[in-house]
Design a protein around this motif. Structure first.
Motif, PDB file in Angstrom:
ATOM      1  N   ARG A  63      -2.315  -3.183  -8.475  1.00 22.11           N
ATOM      2  CA  ARG A  63      -2.013  -1.963  -9.225  1.00 22.11           C
ATOM      3  C   ARG A  63      -0.719  -1.321  -8.734  1.00 22.11           C
ATOM      4  O   ARG A  63       0.128  -0.896  -9.532  1.00 22.11           O
ATOM      5  N   ASN A  64      -0.542  -1.250  -7.421  1.00 23.34           N
ATOM      6  CA  ASN A  64       0.693  -0.681  -6.868  1.00 23.34           C
ATOM      7  C   ASN A  64       1.906  -1.521  -7.262  1.00 23.34           C
ATOM      8  O   ASN A  64       2.987  -0.985  -7.528  1.00 23.34           O
ATOM      9  N   ASP A  94       0.810  -1.215   0.000  1.00 17.89           N
ATOM     10  CA  ASP A  94       0.000   0.000   0.000  1.00 17.89           C
ATOM     11  C   ASP A  94       0.842   1.264   0.000  1.00 17.89           C
ATOM     12  O   ASP A  94       0.295   2.378  -0.022  1.00 17.89           O
ATOM     13  N   GLY A  95       2.172   1.122   0.042  1.00 20.19           N
ATOM     14  CA  GLY A  95       3.053   2.283   0.070  1.00 20.19           C
ATOM     15  C   GLY A  95       3.327   2.808   1.459  1.00 20.19           C
ATOM     16  O   GLY A  95       4.132   3.737   1.617  1.00 20.19           O
ATOM     17  N   ASP A 105       8.332   0.181   1.972  1.00 15.84           N
ATOM     18  CA  ASP A 105       8.698   0.915   0.766  1.00 15.84           C
ATOM     19  C   ASP A 105       8.581  -0.005  -0.444  1.00 15.84           C
ATOM     20  O   ASP A 105       8.804  -1.211  -0.355  1.00 15.84           O
ATOM     21  N   PHE A 106       8.239   0.581  -1.578  1.00 15.95           N
ATOM     22  CA  PHE A 106       8.108  -0.235  -2.779  1.00 15.95           C
ATOM     23  C   PHE A 106       9.428  -0.909  -3.152  1.00 15.95           C
ATOM     24  O   PHE A 106       9.428  -2.013  -3.709  1.00 15.95           O
ATOM     25  N   ARG A 126       2.597  -0.608 -10.968  1.00 15.34           N
ATOM     26  CA  ARG A 126       2.984   0.785 -11.224  1.00 15.34           C
ATOM     27  C   ARG A 126       4.224   1.221 -10.456  1.00 15.34           C
ATOM     28  O   ARG A 126       5.057   1.966 -10.972  1.00 15.34           O
ATOM     29  N   HIS A 127       4.345   0.785  -9.206  1.00 18.62           N
ATOM     30  CA  HIS A 127       5.380   1.348  -8.332  1.00 18.62           C
ATOM     31  C   HIS A 127       6.512   0.373  -8.004  1.00 18.62           C
ATOM     32  O   HIS A 127       7.631   0.809  -7.748  1.00 18.62           O
ATOM     33  N   VAL A 128       6.190  -0.918  -7.974  1.00 12.79           N
ATOM     34  CA  VAL A 128       7.236  -1.901  -7.690  1.00 12.79           C
ATOM     35  C   VAL A 128       7.954  -2.300  -8.977  1.00 12.79           C
ATOM     36  O   VAL A 128       9.140  -2.620  -8.962  1.00 12.79           O
ATOM     37  N   GLY A 129       7.226  -2.252 -10.083  1.00 16.96           N
ATOM     38  CA  GLY A 129       7.804  -2.655 -11.358  1.00 16.96           C
ATOM     39  C   GLY A 129       7.559  -4.101 -11.701  1.00 16.96           C
ATOM     40  O   GLY A 129       8.248  -4.671 -12.553  1.00 16.96           O
ATOM     41  N   ARG A 134      10.175  -4.867  -3.969  1.00 20.26           N
ATOM     42  CA  ARG A 134      10.931  -5.313  -5.142  1.00 20.26           C
ATOM     43  C   ARG A 134      12.055  -6.273  -4.740  1.00 20.26           C
ATOM     44  O   ARG A 134      12.268  -7.311  -5.377  1.00 20.26           O
ATOM     45  N   ASP A 152      -5.998  -2.950  -5.485  1.00 26.23           N
ATOM     46  CA  ASP A 152      -5.109  -1.799  -5.271  1.00 26.23           C
ATOM     47  C   ASP A 152      -3.666  -2.274  -5.111  1.00 26.23           C
ATOM     48  O   ASP A 152      -2.732  -1.653  -5.624  1.00 26.23           O
TER      49      ASP A 152
END
Length: 377
Positions: free
Chosen positions: A320-321, A251-252, A256-257, A324-327, A261, A317
């Motif tokens: 999606r995160n 969720d951010g 941390d993303f 978009r954010h982790v790659g 990763r 969600d």
């Protein structure tokens, strides 16, 4: 469920992505998955949906969530609350849920067991069981759990829990270091899937627990002894172990993303997504329940101590995160939210894939990874 033909779809099967594909559904099961035939004449017995290239994915499977948009299981351990949780999250593509209790009294656990059993009879693959998180956790890593409910394991209560919930409790989150070796051996003979969480176990303690048969870890990085160079802690033991599987909250706020990763790079398909939702869709702005007092602000819930108290996201969600954010590749994020959790709870032969014979729990996603349609038994 009506007889369906879902055509012109980008299908994630659970193992691969198939463009321009048609999925036929009959009697609630997937009948076939095949390339779209643009010369076909249709089928009067089926309702036909042209998905226009949108993604068709397996229904998501959330193994840890506490509430819907208004009610949560600890506050109202009733069949109505369980239905509310399923309905809330199903609207966002989560077609299978394990309603979850955080540390509470035995009476509440018993009521929740009865409530889940009732709804499972109505939706056996929608609510296949219960996740009990605590109360046998380490007070030092209790997070937002109430200190008044966190307690050492008691043989009589454990026996009562087994008697009442052997057919309902799917996952039991515990701190392994608060149990005796004999208690852990006894627990491992129960039907419960044990998960290490809210634990202050050292690297060696956690590794020993995983080596001795605990297969899961609850919300990696959160409410556990963290990684340090001289003491890798519980988090280090999870990342270093060859078989343990771990859930993570993307969720951010919970981590941390970049940490997600790194974990995915090390664990691969052994990392899976949970929402950890206390409320979602939309998130309830505040809650005052016993000594559990939380407020929603800028995307997250915190209690009066400033500690994170669950999340406000749905599992979609988190997907999606992840993209978009982790790659993560879409198929990686989707596997972490459907195929892998279905396998963990022993339903990998029915859920989490789009293949002939599987249950037709299907979700249509647009190019922004938003839920456009849900088909569920």
């Amino acid at each position: 469920m009506a007889e369906l033909i879902l055509t012109n779809a980008t299908v994630f099967t659970g193992t691969e992505v198939l463009p321009d594909t048609t999925v036929r559904v009959s009697e609630g099961r997937i009948e076939s998955v095949e390339p779209t035939d643009r010369n076909g004449s249709g089928d009067a017995a089926h309702t036909i949906y042209d998905l226009r290239g949108r993604w068709l994915v397996p229904g998501l499977v959330d193994l840890q969530l506490y509430g819907g948009s208004e009610q949560f299981l600890n506050g109202h351990p009733t069949a109505g609350t369980v239905r509310h949780i399923l309905d809330t999250h199903r609207r966002n593509g989560t077609t299978t849920v394990l309603p979850t209790l955080y540390s509470t009294s035995y009476d509440v656990i018993d009521k929740a067991i009865r409530a889940v059993r009732e709804v499972r009879a109505e939706h056996p693959l929608g609510v296949p069981g219960l996740h009990v998180e605590g109360p046998y956790v380490n007070p030092e890593k209790r997070g937002a759990h109430s200190l008044s409910y966190v307690r050492p394991p008691d043989a009589r209560e454990l026996n009562d829990l087994l008697t009442a919930g052997r057919d309902v409790i799917k996952i039991l989150t515990i701190a392994p270091e608060v149990f005796t070796p004999e208690q852990l051996q006894w627990l491992q003979r129960t039907p419960f899937i044990l998960s290490a969480g809210h634990t202050n176990a050292t690297y060696r303690q956690a590794t020993e627990a995983f080596d001795n048969g605990i297969p899961l870890a609850t919300h990696l990085y959160n409410a556990m002894r963290g990684f340090e160079s001289r003491e890798p802690g519980t988090a280090g033991a999870i990342l270093d172990h060859p078989t343990v599987r771990a859930s993570i909250v993307v969720d951010g706020f919970h981590c941390d993303f970049a940490a997600v990763r790194l974990a995915h790079r090390l664990l691969g398909d052994r990392l899976f997504l949970i929402s950890d939702a206390i409320f979602a869709n939309p998130p309830r702005p505040a809650l005052d329940f016993e000594d559990f007092v939380i407020r929603y602000h800028e995307g997250r819930y915190t209690n009066q101590e400033g500690k994170l108290a669950g999340s406000s996201i749905t599992l979609l969600d988190a997907v999606r995160n992840g993209i978009r954010h982790v790659g993560l590749k879409p198929e990686e994020a989707l596997r972490m939210a459907s195929t892998v959790p279905a396998e963990i709870i022993g339903l990998g032969d029915q859920l989490g894939k789009i293949a002939p014979g599987y249950v037709a729990n299907l979700v249509v996603l647009d190019e922004e990874w938003r839920c456009r349609e849900v088909f569920a038994t």
